[in-house]
Design a protein around this motif. Structure first.
Motif, short mmCIF file in Angstrom:
data_model
loop_
_atom_site.label_atom_id
_atom_site.label_comp_id
_atom_site.label_asym_id
_atom_site.label_seq_id
_atom_site.Cartn_x
_atom_site.Cartn_y
_atom_site.Cartn_z
N ALA A 34 0.82 -1.21 0.00
CA ALA A 34 0.00 0.00 0.00
C ALA A 34 0.86 1.26 0.00
CB ALA A 34 -0.92 0.00 1.22
N CYS A 35 1.91 1.25 0.78
CA CYS A 35 2.77 2.44 0.88
C CYS A 35 3.45 2.72 -0.46
CB CYS A 35 3.81 2.24 1.98
SG CYS A 35 4.90 3.66 2.20
N VAL A 36 4.02 1.69 -1.07
CA VAL A 36 4.68 1.88 -2.37
C VAL A 36 3.66 2.29 -3.43
CG1 VAL A 36 5.99 0.77 -4.21
CG2 VAL A 36 6.57 0.32 -1.82
N ALA A 147 9.19 5.55 -5.46
CA ALA A 147 8.98 4.15 -5.08
C ALA A 147 10.12 3.69 -4.18
CB ALA A 147 8.89 3.27 -6.32
N TYR A 148 11.36 4.02 -4.59
CA TYR A 148 12.51 3.66 -3.76
C TYR A 148 12.46 4.37 -2.42
CZ TYR A 148 17.03 3.59 -1.65
OH TYR A 148 18.02 3.46 -0.71
N LYS A 149 12.10 5.66 -2.44
CA LYS A 149 12.08 6.44 -1.20
C LYS A 149 11.07 5.85 -0.20
CE LYS A 149 14.24 9.94 0.60
NZ LYS A 149 15.71 9.93 0.67
N ALA A 150 9.95 5.37 -0.71
CA ALA A 150 8.96 4.73 0.16
C ALA A 150 9.53 3.46 0.78
CB ALA A 150 7.70 4.41 -0.64
N ILE A 151 10.21 2.66 -0.02
CA ILE A 151 10.81 1.42 0.47
C ILE A 151 11.85 1.71 1.53
CG2 ILE A 151 12.28 -0.53 -0.20
CD1 ILE A 151 10.86 -0.43 -2.95
#
Length: 296
Positions: A34-36, A147-151
């Motif tokens: 959900a976050c990504v 996307a990377y920053k969320a991960i």
């Protein structure tokens, strides 16, 4: 905003799923997806609207987003606060300053311990906060960058092996390991190049990298830490306290000389040198790919 999103999702998901091992693992996986998903959908919608209005507005919006994703200056600024606190106000102020940028317990650290914690943070986040975002922005601009920053933000918030996140944070930690696998290794070799440019001990950086790059439970964290330790001729890592519990960890590097606060400033040279090399290399690759596509 991503951090607030993670906090909200965690609260909702924990209230909906059973407090069992598999319930928490499934909940953590749902949170990660959900976050990504949300972190990607938001910039896609914003950029689609901006580019639809005017192409230059889209360029400005995406440029601003990419600027927000990178953390070169903030990493230098926050770690430099530790240096200035140690030099101007003493050990207690240094402990307080470093506690703002690391997850370990800092109350019992001596001056060398505070310095090592700051240097290790610069080393690890040169990859996580600078080179990895640049890598994903090279691939596709702001959207994969977010996307990377969320991960990476999920890993920093819930990717711990403590009682609260032992199972809930598994998906976030594994996702971060996968996302950073290539960037961490690129970061290490670019940091070796930066050590050579700055006249630091790049030969020892290569030696320690080859020997100690796996001296961490994470497959990625020791990649740049080993280069940093070798380039500065110091020993990093080792045992550390987290949330009141001692974790035994292997050391990285050799104590060719004693650790000193000035090593924080030296780590900044490697941070900026690595960032410049990466930006140049990724830009060159991007231009080459676009030129190739234009000829097809």
């Amino acid at each position: 905003m991503i951090g607030q999103l993670i906090t909200i999702l965690e609260r909702i998901i924990r209230n909906c799923l059973p407090k069992s091992k598999w319930g928490e693992r499934i909940g953590g996986a749902i949170l990660a997806a959900a976050c990504v998903g949300i972190s990607v959908a938001a910039p896609i919608l914003i950029l689609a609207a901006a580019y639809r209005i005017q192409w230059w507005l889209g360029i400005l919006a995406e440029g601003f987003m990419c600027y927000q994703i990178l953390a070169v200056k903030s990493l230098k600024t926050e770690s430099d606060k530790v240096f200035r606190a140690l030099k101007e106000e003493g050990l207690e102020a240094g402990r307080k300053a470093v506690s703002m940028i690391v997850g370990r317990d800092t109350d019992s650290l001596d001056e060398a311990g505070v310095t090592k914690a700051a240097v290790e943070t610069v080393a690890e986040n040169t990859s996580d906060g600078v080179i990895a975002p640049l890598f994903y922005m090279m691939i596709g601009g702001a959207v994969p960058g977010f996307a990377y920053k969320a991960i990476n933000t999920m890993d920093s918030m819930i990717g711990y092996k403590n009682e609260k996140y032992q199972y809930f944070g598994t998906a976030a930690a594994r996702l971060d390991d996968a996302a950073n696998y290539i960037p961490a290794r690129l970061s290490a070799w670019m940091m070796i190049g930066a050590a050579c440019i700055w006249g630091l001990d790049w030969r020892n950086a290569i030696r320690i990298y080859q020997r100690d790059r796996h001296n961490h439970k994470s497959p990625n964290a020791a990649q740049t830490e080993s280069v940093m330790a070798g380039a500065l001729d110091i020993k990093l890592a080792g045992n550390a306290w987290y949330f009141g519990k001692l974790y035994e960890k292997p050391s990285i590097g050799d104590a060719i000389r004693a650790v000193e606060p000035e090593d924080i400033r030296r780590s900044h040279k490697l941070l900026y040198g690595t960032a410049v090399l990466a930006a140049g290399a990724f830009l060159t690759v991007k231009i080459a790919i676009l030129a190739l596509l234009m000829t097809v």
